[in-house]
Design an enzyme around this catalytic site. Structure first.
Site, PDB file in Angstrom:
ATOM      1  CG  ASN A  62      -1.717   1.278   1.334  1.00  0.00           C
ATOM      2  OD1 ASN A  62      -1.708   2.116   0.428  1.00  0.00           O
ATOM      3  ND2 ASN A  62      -2.424   1.443   2.440  1.00  0.00           N
ATOM      4  CB  VAL A  63       2.016   3.615  -2.682  1.00  0.00           C
ATOM      5  CG1 VAL A  63       2.485   2.591  -3.692  1.00  0.00           C
ATOM      6  CG2 VAL A  63       0.682   4.245  -3.087  1.00  0.00           C
ATOM      7  CG  ASN A  89       1.375   4.023 -12.881  1.00  0.00           C
ATOM      8  OD1 ASN A  89       0.911   4.738 -13.762  1.00  0.00           O
ATOM      9  ND2 ASN A  89       0.745   2.915 -12.460  1.00  0.00           N
ATOM     10  CB  SER A 151      -2.893  14.015 -14.163  1.00  0.00           C
ATOM     11  OG  SER A 151      -4.060  14.447 -14.841  1.00  0.00           O
ATOM     12  CE1 TYR A 163      -5.616  11.495 -10.428  1.00  0.00           C
ATOM     13  CE2 TYR A 163      -5.816  13.397 -11.885  1.00  0.00           C
ATOM     14  CZ  TYR A 163      -5.401  12.096 -11.661  1.00  0.00           C
ATOM     15  OH  TYR A 163      -4.768  11.401 -12.662  1.00  0.00           O
ATOM     16  CB  ALA A 164      -6.277  19.381  -9.412  1.00  0.00           C
ATOM     17  CB  ALA A 165      -4.393  19.540  -4.414  1.00  0.00           C
TER      18      ALA A 165
HETATM   19  N1  LIG Z   1      -5.900   6.858 -17.170  1.00  0.00           N
HETATM   20  C1  LIG Z   1      -5.787   8.168 -17.441  1.00  0.00           C
HETATM   21  O1  LIG Z   1      -6.501   8.726 -18.295  1.00  0.00           O
HETATM   22  C2  LIG Z   1      -4.758   8.991 -16.715  1.00  0.00           C
HETATM   23  C3  LIG Z   1      -4.563  10.327 -17.094  1.00  0.00           C
HETATM   24  C4  LIG Z   1      -3.624  11.090 -16.425  1.00  0.00           C
HETATM   25  C5  LIG Z   1      -2.885  10.530 -15.395  1.00  0.00           C
HETATM   26  N2  LIG Z   1      -3.110   9.231 -15.025  1.00  0.00           N
HETATM   27  C6  LIG Z   1      -2.321   8.701 -13.904  1.00  0.00           C
HETATM   28  O2  LIG Z   1      -1.673   7.511 -14.348  1.00  0.00           O
HETATM   29  C7  LIG Z   1      -1.547   6.612 -13.244  1.00  0.00           C
HETATM   30  C8  LIG Z   1      -2.152   5.266 -13.608  1.00  0.00           C
HETATM   31  O3  LIG Z   1      -3.490   5.449 -13.999  1.00  0.00           O
HETATM   32  P1  LIG Z   1      -4.374   4.255 -14.579  1.00  0.00           P
HETATM   33  O4  LIG Z   1      -5.437   4.869 -15.410  1.00  0.00           O
HETATM   34  O5  LIG Z   1      -3.500   3.219 -15.183  1.00  0.00           O
HETATM   35  O6  LIG Z   1      -5.065   3.725 -13.226  1.00  0.00           O
HETATM   36  P2  LIG Z   1      -5.613   2.280 -12.842  1.00  0.00           P
HETATM   37  O7  LIG Z   1      -6.676   2.510 -11.836  1.00  0.00           O
HETATM   38  O8  LIG Z   1      -5.939   1.483 -14.056  1.00  0.00           O
HETATM   39  O9  LIG Z   1      -4.344   1.615 -12.152  1.00  0.00           O
HETATM   40  C9  LIG Z   1      -3.820   2.146 -10.963  1.00  0.00           C
HETATM   41  C10 LIG Z   1      -3.120   1.039 -10.232  1.00  0.00           C
HETATM   42  O10 LIG Z   1      -2.646   1.605  -8.994  1.00  0.00           O
HETATM   43  C11 LIG Z   1      -2.929   0.687  -7.965  1.00  0.00           C
HETATM   44  N3  LIG Z   1      -3.058   1.374  -6.680  1.00  0.00           N
HETATM   45  C12 LIG Z   1      -4.018   2.253  -6.303  1.00  0.00           C
HETATM   46  N4  LIG Z   1      -3.858   2.597  -5.022  1.00  0.00           N
HETATM   47  C13 LIG Z   1      -2.767   1.933  -4.584  1.00  0.00           C
HETATM   48  C14 LIG Z   1      -2.114   1.869  -3.338  1.00  0.00           C
HETATM   49  N5  LIG Z   1      -2.546   2.550  -2.247  1.00  0.00           N
HETATM   50  N6  LIG Z   1      -1.009   1.097  -3.222  1.00  0.00           N
HETATM   51  C15 LIG Z   1      -0.561   0.388  -4.289  1.00  0.00           C
HETATM   52  N7  LIG Z   1      -1.151   0.390  -5.492  1.00  0.00           N
HETATM   53  C16 LIG Z   1      -2.243   1.161  -5.630  1.00  0.00           C
HETATM   54  C17 LIG Z   1      -4.258   0.041  -8.379  1.00  0.00           C
HETATM   55  O11 LIG Z   1      -4.483  -1.175  -7.676  1.00  0.00           O
HETATM   56  C18 LIG Z   1      -4.052  -0.126  -9.867  1.00  0.00           C
HETATM   57  O12 LIG Z   1      -3.464  -1.366 -10.203  1.00  0.00           O
HETATM   58  C19 LIG Z   1      -2.224   7.298 -12.054  1.00  0.00           C
HETATM   59  O13 LIG Z   1      -1.262   7.964 -11.277  1.00  0.00           O
HETATM   60  C20 LIG Z   1      -3.154   8.292 -12.715  1.00  0.00           C
HETATM   61  O14 LIG Z   1      -3.448   9.374 -11.879  1.00  0.00           O
HETATM   62  C21 LIG Z   1      -4.013   8.450 -15.668  1.00  0.00           C
END
Ligand SMILES: NC(=O)c1ccc[n+]([C@@H]2O[C@H](COP(=O)([O-])OP(=O)(O)OC[C@H]3O[C@@H](n4cnc5c(N)ncnc54)[C@H](O)[C@@H]3O)[C@@H](O)[C@H]2O)c1
Length: 202
Positions: A62-63, A89, A151, A163-165
């Site tokens: 859990n990050v 990520n 993002s 999220y933005a913050a």
């Molecule tokens: N998908 C988009 O359009 C988009 C756009 C901009 C930025 N992002 C950023 O990219 C990153 C990945 O996004 P995504 O769309 O692949 O998300 P996703 O939800 O598909 O995957 C996120 C992963 O993070 C893991 N996770 C969440 N909380 C966690 C925790 N406390 N400890 C460990 N693991 C944890 C989840 O289990 C999941 O496997 C994120 O940081 C997101 O903010 C995504």
């Protein structure tokens, strides 16, 4: 960085963007430490990568939890050797307007719980994993790279105060770490994706 046999940690690596990043790094020869919450999802992701000839190992974490992160990074070094990189990520959303009102009546507000939940994962999680990654890279005495996933919402986005913050904070961490960690041969960068769902709609 030449990636062959370099150990790279990817948080949130069990699915989505994290998995895609891990796959691409693995195709270029890196050994992947996948960090995520679910052992089942991690095992599935690691075995799919292994079927492509990529070295990938799973670490439940859990990050947002300091002891969980410290244990995970110690385990990576024990099982895979010194790390050379970390992609921060893992992230979540829990969207709500700061205040939603109609005809002068306040109907809803972003809860403190939602605010803290997103800050804990998206900002504190990056701080904790970045700190452990830098610690392990410096201990190993070699160069390294930390990439933080932000993002475009970092510039502000309606319905995403939390999220933005957090993502703006991630950018500040990246610049700060660039100034602090360059002396140890650690480069730091941020990728700020656009909304991937919108890209798929085009
Ligand atoms: N998908 C988009 O359009 C988009 C756009 C901009 C930025 N992002 C950023 O990219 C990153 C990945 O996004 P995504 O769309 O692949 O998300 P996703 O939800 O598909 O995957 C996120 C992963 O993070 C893991 N996770 C969440 N909380 C966690 C925790 N406390 N400890 C460990 N693991 C944890 C989840 O289990 C999941 O496997 C994120 O940081 C997101 O903010 C995504």
């Amino acid at each position: 960085m030449q990636l062959t046999d370099k150990v790279i940690a990817v948080t949130g690596g069990a699915r989505g963007l994290g998995y895609a990043i891990a796959e691409r790094l693995g195709q270029q020869g890196a050994a992947l430490a996948l960090l995520d919450r679910s052992a089942e999802a991690l095992d599935q992701a690691a075995s799919t990568l292994k079927s492509q000839g990529i070295h990938a190992e799973a670490f439940v974490v859990n990050v947002a939890d300091e002891s969980s992160v410290i244990t995970a990074f110690d385990d990576i070094v024990k099982r895979m050797g010194a790390i050379s990189g970390c992609v921060n990520n893992a992230g979540i959303t829990e969207d709500a307007l700061l205040v939603k009102a109609r005809d002068g009546q306040v109907e809803k507000r972003m809860s403190l719980e939602s605010w803290q939940k997103v800050l804990n994962v998206n900002l504190t999680g990056v701080f904790l994993c970045g700190r452990e990654a830098a610690t392990q890279i410096i201990k190993a005495g070699h160069e390294g790279v930390i990439v933080n996933i932000s993002s475009i919402s970092r510039a502000g986005n309606a319905g995403q105060s939390n999220y933005a913050a957090a993502k703006a904070g991630v950018h500040a961490l990246t610049v700060t770490w660039g100034k602090e960690l360059a002396r140890y041969g650690i480069r730091t960068g941020t990728v700020a994706p656009w909304h991937l769902g919108l890209l798929r709609l085009k």
